[in-house]
Structures are given as C-alpha cells and as structure tokens.
Design a protein around this motif. Sequence first.
Motif, short mmCIF file in Angstrom:
data_model
loop_
_atom_site.label_atom_id
_atom_site.label_comp_id
_atom_site.label_asym_id
_atom_site.label_seq_id
_atom_site.Cartn_x
_atom_site.Cartn_y
_atom_site.Cartn_z
N ARG A 262 -8.69 -15.25 84.20
CA ARG A 262 -9.60 -15.84 85.18
C ARG A 262 -11.02 -15.31 85.10
O ARG A 262 -11.86 -15.71 85.89
CB ARG A 262 -9.05 -15.62 86.59
N ASN A 263 -11.31 -14.40 84.18
CA ASN A 263 -12.66 -13.87 84.07
C ASN A 263 -13.56 -14.87 83.37
O ASN A 263 -13.15 -15.52 82.40
CB ASN A 263 -12.64 -12.55 83.28
N SER A 264 -14.78 -15.00 83.85
CA SER A 264 -15.70 -15.97 83.26
C SER A 264 -17.13 -15.53 83.53
O SER A 264 -17.41 -14.72 84.42
CB SER A 264 -15.47 -17.37 83.84
N GLY A 265 -18.04 -16.10 82.73
CA GLY A 265 -19.46 -15.80 82.91
C GLY A 265 -20.32 -16.83 82.21
O GLY A 265 -19.88 -17.52 81.28
N ALA A 266 -21.55 -16.96 82.68
CA ALA A 266 -22.51 -17.87 82.08
C ALA A 266 -23.90 -17.26 82.18
O ALA A 266 -24.26 -16.70 83.22
CB ALA A 266 -22.47 -19.24 82.75
N TYR B 19 -8.52 -5.41 89.49
CA TYR B 19 -7.15 -4.98 89.73
C TYR B 19 -6.36 -6.15 90.30
O TYR B 19 -6.66 -6.64 91.38
CB TYR B 19 -7.12 -3.80 90.69
N ARG B 20 -5.42 -6.65 89.53
CA ARG B 20 -4.59 -7.77 89.93
C ARG B 20 -5.45 -8.95 90.39
O ARG B 20 -6.22 -9.48 89.60
CB ARG B 20 -3.59 -7.35 91.00
N LEU C 297 -14.09 -10.43 95.53
CA LEU C 297 -13.26 -11.62 95.69
C LEU C 297 -11.80 -11.27 95.57
O LEU C 297 -11.41 -10.31 94.91
CB LEU C 297 -13.65 -12.69 94.67
N PHE C 298 -11.00 -12.09 96.25
CA PHE C 298 -9.55 -12.07 96.11
C PHE C 298 -9.13 -13.49 95.77
O PHE C 298 -9.51 -14.44 96.46
CB PHE C 298 -8.86 -11.61 97.39
N ASP C 299 -8.35 -13.64 94.70
CA ASP C 299 -8.01 -14.97 94.24
C ASP C 299 -6.57 -14.98 93.74
O ASP C 299 -6.20 -14.20 92.86
CB ASP C 299 -8.96 -15.39 93.11
N ASP C 300 -5.75 -15.83 94.34
CA ASP C 300 -4.42 -16.07 93.81
C ASP C 300 -4.11 -17.54 93.97
O ASP C 300 -5.00 -18.35 94.24
CB ASP C 300 -3.38 -15.17 94.47
N ASP C 301 -2.85 -17.92 93.78
CA ASP C 301 -2.51 -19.34 93.84
C ASP C 301 -2.59 -19.91 95.24
O ASP C 301 -2.54 -21.13 95.42
CB ASP C 301 -1.10 -19.56 93.28
#
Length: 809
Positions: A700-704, A735-736, A761-765
């Motif tokens: 899920r890591n991204s950058g522009a 971490y997770r 941020l916290f991100d899950d399904d």
Amino acid sequence: MRDRHSPKAGALRLKLMAGAALVGLPLILSAGVASAQDAPRVTVQEDDGLTPEAVYVEADAAQRDADLVTAQGAAESRVFARFRQHNLRAEAFTYDLKTGIATASGQVELISPDGVVVNASQLELDNQLRTGIAVDLATRTPDGATLMAATAVRRSENVSELNRVLFIPCPVCEDDPDRKPALSFQAEKAVQDEELRAILYRNVVIRLGGVPVFYTPVLAHPDPSVDRASGFLIPRVDYDRARGISAEVPYLHVVSPSEDWLFNPRFNFKVPPFLNLQWRRRFNDGTVVARGGYTYARNFGDFDQDGDGKAESNVAFGDRTHRSYILAHGEFDLPGPWRWGFTAERVSDKTLFDRYDVEDPYQDNGLYYGDRRRLISQLYTERQTERSYLSVAAFSIQSLRVAQFNDITPALNIFESDNSLPLVAPIVDARWEPEGSVLGGRLRLMGSAVALTRGEYSGNPAQRPEAVGVEELLGVDSRRITGQLEWRRVMTSAIGIRYEPFVDLRADFYSVSDVNVLLGAEDDFISRGRALAGVDVSYPLFRPVGTNGSLILEPMAQLSVSNQVRTSRFIPNEDSQTLELDHITLFRTDRFPGYDLMEGGLRFTAGGRVTYNWDGNRSASLFVGRSVRDTDNDDFLTPVPDDVSQLYDPSGLAGRASDWVVQGTFDPSDRMRGWFHAVADKDGNFRRAEATISGDWGRRNSGALSYILDRSNPVPGEFNRNYEFVQLAAQQFVYRNWGMTVRGIADLERNEITRSEVGVLFDDDCFRFEIGWRRDNTRVRPTGPSEGIFFRLNLATFGGTGYDRSEFR
C-alpha cells in the motif's frame, strides 16, 4: 421476478442484508442513504434457459408430487438447485412451482445474480425471493461485507425482523479467523418496516478492534431501498485562524424522487455564520443544480499592525453588509439533435470563497469552461448530427484572480478587473462534412463568428496606455466572422510510408471599434485570408528485440506553403494568448488556439519518436521535434509586462525556428511510471518544463513527485508571472496498518512552501482514518496563512466524510 432495485420487490440483498449493513452511527447512516449520486450496481445475468416458473435440481434423490419438488442430499453431496437466476445448495430442498415458495435446510448456501452469498442452517423464501424464515443467517457481499443474525423472520407483509445482528463492513481475515475485525456493528434486534420505509434498531454497539466505543439504546434510519431520505449528514469541523473553529451541520430535505434541498450552515467561532444552500431538480429531459451561500458580516483579513513587515493579526474591517454567491448550472437534452443549457456563477466578494472556505467553487459545467479563479455565466444551445455540428452561446466572466499581490497585507491584494474581460455575445461555431469522400479524402467546412464587448484596456499591444501616453483607455470592441475549408486524404505506399496531403482555405473578417484615435483610427474593418497546402509524411518502423521486446521508430514530417499573413495591429488578441507546444500542436495547421493569430508562409516541421518495449508491459519513449519557417513573424511578440519597451515571444513561434519540443514517458515496471514534457529555445534553455514520477512499493505504499517550470518572461519584475514548483505526495506504512502521509507544494521561485501537510494514518479493509497538521500559505488568501489539524475518514461500504479540501494537483 421483478426488478431487484424495486422498493417492494428487492432481492434478498435489499430486504434482509442491506438494511442491517447500516447498523452504524446515525450520521453515517444518513450520509449513505442521502447520496443521490450513487448508481445501482448493474449485473449481467446468465441466460440459463429456465423460465421464471422453472427449477433445475441435481440431487441424490429428487421427486415431484404435483407442483411440489423435493430433493434430498447429504452433508458431503448437497442438493444443487437453480431457479430465477439463483444458485442454491442444501442437504434438503423443496420448491412449490405454483406458489414459488422455496425452503432449504442443512448447510444452506444461496448465491444471487449480483454475487451476494447467503448461508444459513434453515431458509425459507417467498415467491419474490424474500426471506420468510432464516436461522443462523450469514451473508457476504461481493465487496467483502458480512452480516450475521441468529434468526430472521418476516412478521407480516411489511415487517421483517432480525435478532442478534452482527455486521462487519470489510472482509474477514481468513488467514487469522481469531483476529477481531477493525470495525463491527452489533444490535440486539433490527426491524425493517417497508410501509414506513425505515429500519429500527435496539441496543446498538459499535466496536473498533473488538473494543466497544459507542452505544445507543435505539436507532433508526431510512430503508436502503430509498435512494435519498431527509436527514442530517456527516458534520464537519475545522479550524482557521481568521474564522476560528468552524462547524458545518448539513441537512438534506428530499421533496420528491426528482428534487431535493441541502441546507448546510457553517457556524464560526470568530465571525458570523455562513449559510450554504443547494437545490437539485431532475426533469424529464434535463437537470438543474443550484448552489448558493449568504452571510451578513464585515470583511476580515490579515494586516501588519506593528509595521515589522509580517502580517500577524486577523481583524474585521468595514461595515456589515450582505455577502453571497451563486453557482448554478442546467442541461437539457431535447428530443432530436438539439440540446441547451446554462451556467450562472457570481460572487459578491472576490475573496468570499477563500474567507469562508467554500467547497469546490470552480467546476467545469456548460459548453464553455471558466478556469481557476474565474467564474462564467452562459446560455448556449447545440445541434449535432452524424455529419454536422452547430453551437450558439453567450457568456460573461467574473475574475477572482489577483493582478497584484500585497505580500505584507494579503487582504489588500489588487484583483483583475471584470471590465477588462469581454462580454461574449454571441459566439457561433459550425462544422459540416459531406457524406462520402471528396477526391478520395475527407472534406470539412467550418464557420465561426463572435462579438466581444469590453469596458477597459485589456493588454492589447496596440492599445497599451504606455504606448500612447495616457493612464486609461477603453477596451477594444470587436466582431469576427470566419469561414474555413479543410480537405485531407490518407495514402499509404507499398513499403508503408504514410502520406497525408491537405488543403486549408480560410478567410477572416473583423470589425473593431474604440480603437485609440492617436493610432490613426477610431473604427476599422479588417479582412485577411490564407490559402495553405501541404503534406504530412510518416514512416513507422518496427523491430523485435530479444525474445520479449521491440523497438519502434516513428519519423514524421510536415511541409506546408501558404501566402504570408500579417495580423493587423488593431485586431485584439483575445483567443490566442496561450499556446502549449507539444508533439500534437507542433504538427497542426493552426498551432495557436482560437483565431486571432494566424501563421502563414513556407513551413517545415520535423520530429520523431522512439519507443522501446520490453518484458510485456514495460516501455520508454522519447519525442523530439521542431519547426522552421522562411521568415520571422513579429506579430507573435508581446510587450514584457514590467518593461513595455521590450518585446518577448511567449509562444516560441515568432522566430524562423520554433522552440524545441521534447516529450517522453517511461514505465520501467508495473510499480513505477513517469512522464515529462519540455520546450527549449535554440540555446537549449528550458522555457517550460513539466515532469512527474509516481510509484508504489509494498502492498500500500505509494508516492508521486512533480516538477513544473515556466521561464517564458525574460525580464524580472512585479508582473513577471514565471514560476517553478515542486509537488510531493506520499504514504508509507510503518507498522501493520499504521503509516505516515505527507503532501506539499514548494514555490521555488519565491523560496517558500505554499501548501503542506503531514499526518498519521490507519488503513485496513474496514476504514481509513487520517489525522495530521496542514498549512496553507498561498498569497491569494486574504486571511493570511492558515494552519490547523485535519482529519479524514473513509469507511468501507459507507464512503467517506468528504473532508479532504486540499488543493493539491
């Protein structure tokens, strides 16, 4: 079976699962139901050849007694049945062909056409595939949401009841079944009343990671089969130094299935409240959307009170007065080839949107678009067939652009005058192509007409006040009629060379008035014409490289000749002021947008693209091109804003040789992408450039990262609009499901960061939540730099809070 989106005959998903899927916060529930823009899922059903009354059964033992079909199986070889586009498996199954009632027991699994899966130990369905009784119910939607209930019973024609309900809006982790879901909703009982079109709950508990965080003894919201329902939407809270703490409490009032009102007051701690209002109405042949806002207050802004060169205090000034805005548009598709529409966009104060943080005020609606910080009001009609097109319109523009910045006191910025922008009425555009080819090619006839009325000087070089020794001048009014014929034919030789001969004939007729008498004319009639012929030549070459690669060479050239065209100094340049040279515009017959500037003479343009592909979906390409002409054209030069005695070439086409155009793309992997475009002068200095690279790593890591440069104006000064920006946006999980986000825009010309934010941020399904700090330091803000805490929340299935108001691009 009736349409499953019908309020009275929805599939099991609507009647049993979707309502309980909203066992959440009341405001979240209302927001999900109130949205009028969510399109229903479209499902293509498999044609199995079964009639609505038929049933297909595979079982160890099956029999039919009159209209009753029964089948028996075992735990390891369950009955398979298909009816009304549904698939069912169970240990025991009965189906009444006359009444349409189906019952099943023992490891029941029902799959609907849209992918919803229902599991139960016992299930009874009526003739409209609505649950009569279900025991140990568990359903799963295609997006991963899960609903479970101990029992589900249809108490009457209009009332269904679920007991001991648990809803998880995100996929359950199959690798770790003991892991608590990040978000879940639990209720003792849920009752759906179809007559009231509402769902009521008792003893609702919301859990995060299995920990209860919210409880309410009762809860109610509209039935999900209701497209929109009146109620409060998600509130919004933010902080601005000038307004203080602000809170929005939107309320949606649904008048009918085709009309609603949105009342959205903003309450501010330091300044009077501001009311936002929206009205939407759908007609048989069109739609109207109108937004507006109102307050009665003083202006407020940022001032340097102690004279130290820093604006440190936001104060209110002036008398209280009415302040408002309207943003409306409508579009109507009439029977046949005609359609018409309008936009109405106006604001009482040029800084109202900035002071009160009005959401998304600059939108593209209608036939003609305003641009950033310009509002357009227009009325238009169009007629389009397979061979012709006609549009007739009129519009006016209100500018909110800053013409002169005040870095010490942003509230005293000087704005572009509305009188310097023209009233356009009418503007006509027409095209027609005959059916079939003409001399083996395509013939197109085009016409255009426009009338422009302007109240004051707008920058026309022939009219600039400095050139005639006065402080103010009237704007030039102009009328233009253009006729054009274009013919083009495509031919390919035996060895693959592509030839496209073309002919272009064009005539312009101008009538101008309010021309400065010191220049020798007050009113004038001007005509000009151009006859142009040429040919485009291209020869694409392909060569395989290795076992999984290829090299493509695309040389291309254009040769054209026409009479010399000189633009009269009395013709105002209204529609050809901005030109972006790229690999497409470089080869156009008319490279300037609009009609006011026209090229002629002998011209040769050449360019080429090389593309290398490898490993299936990886590639890199580079285009380089340039154009040369037999003579210079000083008509394309314009005065330097800070030194009107000097002229410069913003287009890159004034000299015999144009600027170089360089453009490329690179996709070295499926996780990295890049693009760049540059225009360079004859010495290789970049006049304009833009580049972007983006990528993602991990799951899920991204950058522009983006860079944009404009160095067209060679003379520095107060009105020099050269710029250089770097923009960054990235997220990195640490971490997770926990990570960091960063966004920013740096103004390298002024050596400062104009916008920035950093957050956690916290991100899950189940959901994504961000909280952090942001700062807006743009010079156009009348209240000075703004900084404060931001948060954003997006829930799976429910959508988001819409809390991202940043202007990162």
